[in-house]
Design a protein around this motif. Structure first.
Motif, mmCIF file in Angstrom:
data_model
loop_
_atom_site.group_PDB
_atom_site.id
_atom_site.type_symbol
_atom_site.label_atom_id
_atom_site.label_comp_id
_atom_site.label_asym_id
_atom_site.label_seq_id
_atom_site.Cartn_x
_atom_site.Cartn_y
_atom_site.Cartn_z
ATOM 1 N N ILE A 23 4.583 5.229 16.901
ATOM 2 C CA ILE A 23 4.448 6.232 15.833
ATOM 3 C C ILE A 23 5.541 7.292 15.985
ATOM 4 C CG2 ILE A 23 2.988 8.097 14.928
ATOM 5 C CD1 ILE A 23 0.558 6.326 15.551
ATOM 6 N N GLU A 27 7.268 5.750 12.756
ATOM 7 C CA GLU A 27 6.508 6.308 11.641
ATOM 8 C C GLU A 27 6.719 7.821 11.475
ATOM 9 O OE1 GLU A 27 2.486 4.693 11.366
ATOM 10 O OE2 GLU A 27 3.155 3.012 12.578
ATOM 11 N N LEU A 134 1.045 8.508 7.739
ATOM 12 C CA LEU A 134 1.208 8.963 9.121
ATOM 13 C C LEU A 134 -0.094 9.573 9.633
ATOM 14 C CD1 LEU A 134 3.035 9.657 11.601
ATOM 15 C CD2 LEU A 134 3.460 11.856 10.492
ATOM 16 N N GLU A 137 -2.689 6.881 10.482
ATOM 17 C CA GLU A 137 -2.427 6.177 11.736
ATOM 18 C C GLU A 137 -2.705 7.060 12.947
ATOM 19 O OE1 GLU A 137 -1.927 2.920 11.953
ATOM 20 O OE2 GLU A 137 -2.321 3.091 9.807
#
Length: 204
Positions: A23, A27, A134, A137
């Motif tokens: 992430i 991301e 985002l 997640e």
């Protein structure tokens, strides 16, 4: 058995840490690109994403606590023999039943909190829904991290704090001679008081 539980927890932890790193590496940057058409100042963009990360963990932890209470109450009504405690059984059950988590409700709560944050643009300037992917997640990750023994969490930084090299990396555009944190780019991942993954800050 307790040994199997420890192995399963260690395996889940490794996967979740890898997800946290992904992430951050991918991301997070995708979210920056989504925000740039609305916010021209890169510092503000990075602040938005940092607050989104911290708020996602806060909200997901609260949601997890409510789910765990409910699961423990249900499991207590149907006790099974074995050495596993009710707490461990509840954590294992939640880890295997991720659909118990209402992530959409958490996304809404995170965005509402961000809309009231004093250091972020007001809702009229940018709709934080643009980075809802985002936030989703991060919420899912934070929720799953609460099923670990011990759970993982992010460190919450404060602007102006003394730079701690064991907790943070300096961003490439930092003043490397500066002793204080101007603002945070990404939070550090912690297990109790131990740093699992360093965060990123800008020093000026």
């Amino acid at each position: 058995s307790p040994c199997q539980i420890r192995r399963a927890c260690a395996s889940r932890q490794a996967c979740l840490i890898a997800r946290f790193n992904f992430i951050y590496a991918k991301e997070r940057l995708d979210a920056e690109a989504l925000l740039r058409p609305y916010v021209c100042n890169m510092e503000v963009v990075q602040r938005i994403i940092y607050v989104a990360a911290v708020e996602s963990f806060r909200v997901a932890k609260m949601a997890f606590w409510k789910v765990k209470v409910s699961v423990k109450e249900t499991l207590a009504l149907h006790p099974c023999e074995g050495v596993v405690s009710l707490e461990v059984a509840a954590l294992d059950y939640i880890a295997c039943h991720k659909d118990l988590y209402d992530v959409c409700s958490s996304i809404h709560e995170v965005i509402c909190s961000m809309n009231m944050h004093p250091k972020l643009p007001c809702p009229a300037e940018v709709d934080f829904i643009v980075i809802s992917s985002l936030i989703r997640e991060l919420c899912r990750l934070a929720f799953s991290m609460q099923t670990l023994i011990p759970p993982l969490d992010v460190a919450v930084g404060v602007d102006g704090e003394l730079f701690n090299k064991s907790l943070y990396y300096r961003s490439f555009d930092s003043d490397f001679s500066a002793a204080f944190v101007a603002y945070h780019v990404w939070p550090a991942l912690m297990e109790n008081d131990a740093v699992i993954v360093k965060g990123e800050v800008v020093t000026k």
